[in-house]
Design a protein around this motif. Structure first.
Motif, PDB file in Angstrom:
ATOM      1  N   THR A 145       0.607  -1.266   0.347  1.00 30.81           N
ATOM      2  CA  THR A 145      -0.131  -0.486  -0.051  1.00 30.81           C
ATOM      3  C   THR A 145       0.895   1.213   0.173  1.00 30.81           C
ATOM      4  O   THR A 145       0.444   2.168  -0.914  1.00 30.81           O
ATOM      5  N   VAL A 146       2.131   1.388   0.616  1.00 25.38           N
ATOM      6  CA  VAL A 146       3.050   2.064   0.987  1.00 25.38           C
ATOM      7  C   VAL A 146       3.670   3.118  -0.317  1.00 25.38           C
ATOM      8  O   VAL A 146       3.239   3.776  -0.975  1.00 25.38           O
ATOM      9  N   THR A 149       1.405   4.077  -3.385  1.00 27.52           N
ATOM     10  CA  THR A 149       1.133   5.769  -2.202  1.00 27.52           C
ATOM     11  C   THR A 149       1.757   6.239  -3.158  1.00 27.52           C
ATOM     12  O   THR A 149       2.037   7.351  -3.707  1.00 27.52           O
ATOM     13  N   PRO A 233       4.414   2.951   8.064  1.00 23.43           N
ATOM     14  CA  PRO A 233       3.373   3.588   7.474  1.00 23.43           C
ATOM     15  C   PRO A 233       2.696   4.433   7.094  1.00 23.43           C
ATOM     16  O   PRO A 233       2.292   4.970   6.112  1.00 23.43           O
ATOM     17  N   ILE A 237       1.840   7.387   4.101  1.00 23.81           N
ATOM     18  CA  ILE A 237       0.487   7.140   3.519  1.00 23.81           C
ATOM     19  C   ILE A 237       0.073   8.703   3.893  1.00 23.81           C
ATOM     20  O   ILE A 237      -0.593   9.388   2.904  1.00 23.81           O
ATOM     21  N   ASN A 241       0.022  11.534   1.200  1.00 21.37           N
ATOM     22  CA  ASN A 241      -1.290  12.115   0.124  1.00 21.37           C
ATOM     23  C   ASN A 241      -1.524  13.317   0.519  1.00 21.37           C
ATOM     24  O   ASN A 241      -1.893  14.149  -0.124  1.00 21.37           O
ATOM     25  N   SER A 286      -6.198   4.225   0.995  1.00 16.77           N
ATOM     26  CA  SER A 286      -5.173   4.143   1.367  1.00 16.77           C
ATOM     27  C   SER A 286      -5.792   4.487   3.107  1.00 16.77           C
ATOM     28  O   SER A 286      -5.956   4.513   4.148  1.00 16.77           O
TER      29      SER A 286
END
Length: 368
Positions: A145-146, A149, A233, A237, A241, A286
């Motif tokens: 996920t990181v 992103t 993480p 994130i 963002n 995220s």
């Protein structure tokens, strides 16, 4: 400390359960020995409500999580969802990691120990391997996920780097690196485990070694692991963002101004429309990840700050919150496909086609 009802692969150092202070038992051949489940049941009055919830929750989670992640892998791998190859690589990688989390952490680590407490999966070498795979899969899922992103941050905020970095090949290399590092980082946990007892020279169940709790080195590694997953993480994130949103707002104002001067009227900007879709997907993934991990992060911080060492009863709020936080964390491995369905029109179309295909095939067979 209150002991959990079963010493499964989840009842290891990172998950803080089981008879941590109990010495290993060597049992003569033919002796009748209660399982950790039976020992716990005999020492505690009643059956905790949170455990009853888990007995329903985890099977439902597995029944939902396995098919939805398989569907996501198949549909995204076909490359017909209107997403770039780079994005598709990351989404497939995340779906594979989430599927592994569901299989290892939920099915092997939760459901089987609850419903089949005496299975071969509770032999110490086997449950050690399962525990290692669960820890590795969780780390890989989080860091996937990181990196996704970060990829979207580069694509939106770094025009020069975007050409070289945001490619299918780079995505594959990054995910491969994350997977290898995730496995290496989780490997030391295997050396913190010992059998609960031994029967006929066969070690059963997994419990933390006494030396693990007493060693400053292991304490430092446990803290490092906690910081690495999920604290770092989450911070990354949030930071990425925020920077992405800031860049989008600035570029949107500039593009609107330039198009207003050149066209004299308000037309749709294809570039901004594509960027909008990408951002909705990014923020949905995220944002859901952050919300579902938040309880566990707050719980860890509270335990560290207050120095909480155990529970007074199964009704202790700390005990309930710990289990609820794990349930929410594991739920995060099943949400991405739902996000794709809600945010991606072409993904919905592919999903409809996938559902219709077997139905059409059955109808053709019946007619013939």
């Amino acid at each position: 400390m209150i002991r959990e009802r079963t010493l499964s692969v989840e009842t290891c150092p990172r998950y803080k359960s089981g008879p941590v202070g109990m010495d290993q038992l060597r049992v003569p051949a033919g002796a009748v020995v209660p399982s950790p489940t039976e020992v716990t049941a005999s020492t505690e009055m009643g059956y905790p409500v949170i455990h009853r919830i888990e007995e329903i929750y985890f099977p439902v989670l597995a029944a939902f999580g396995v098919p939805v992640n398989l569907v996501a892998i198949v549909i995204l791998s076909r490359g017909k969802c209107g997403l770039s190859k780079c994005i598709s690589v990351y989404l497939v990688g995340m779906a594979v990691a989430d599927l592994l989390v569901v299989i290892v952490r939920v099915i092997l680590g939760r459901i089987i120990p609850i419903y089949l407490p005496g299975s071969f999966l509770n032999i110490t070498p086997v449950c050690t391997i399962i525990y290692f795979l669960g820890a590795a899969a969780t780390g890989i899922s989080v860091w996937s996920t990181v990196v996704f992103t970060f990829d979207r941050f580069v694509a939106i905020c770094c025009e020069k780097l975007k050409i070289k970095y945001c490619t299918e090949r780079t995505g594959t290399v990054v995910l491969g690196t994350v997977s290898v590092l995730g496995c290496l980082e989780s490997l030391p946990w295997c050396f913190t485990i010992k059998p609960y007892y031994i029967i006929d020279n066969i070690p059963w169940y997994c419990v933390p070694k006494l030396s693990f709790r007493a060693s400053p080195t292991w304490a430092a590694f446990e803290m490092f692991d906690l910081i690495l997953t999920p604290c770092v993480p989450v911070c990354l994130i949030l930071l990425l963002n925020v920077l992405t949103v800031r860049r989008i707002l600035v570029s949107s104002r500039v593009r609107r101004g330039l198009r207003g001067r050149s066209n004299g009227e308000n037309h749709k900007d294809p570039e901004m429309e594509n960027r909008k879709k990408s951002i909705i997907l990014l923020f949905s993934i995220s944002g859901t990840f952050l919300l579902l991990w938040l309880t566990k992060i707050v719980f860890y911080i509270y335990v560290r700050v207050t120095g909480t060492q155990g529970y007074y009863s199964y009704a202790d709020p700390i005990y309930i919150i710990e289990h609820a936080s794990k349930m929410l964390q594991l739920l995060s491995s099943c949400t991405n496909t739902c996000i794709y369905v809600l945010t991606q029109t072409k993904f919905r179309e592919e999903l409809k086609n996938a559902v219709k295909y077997p139905l059409n095939l059955i109808i053709k067979l019946v007619k013939s």
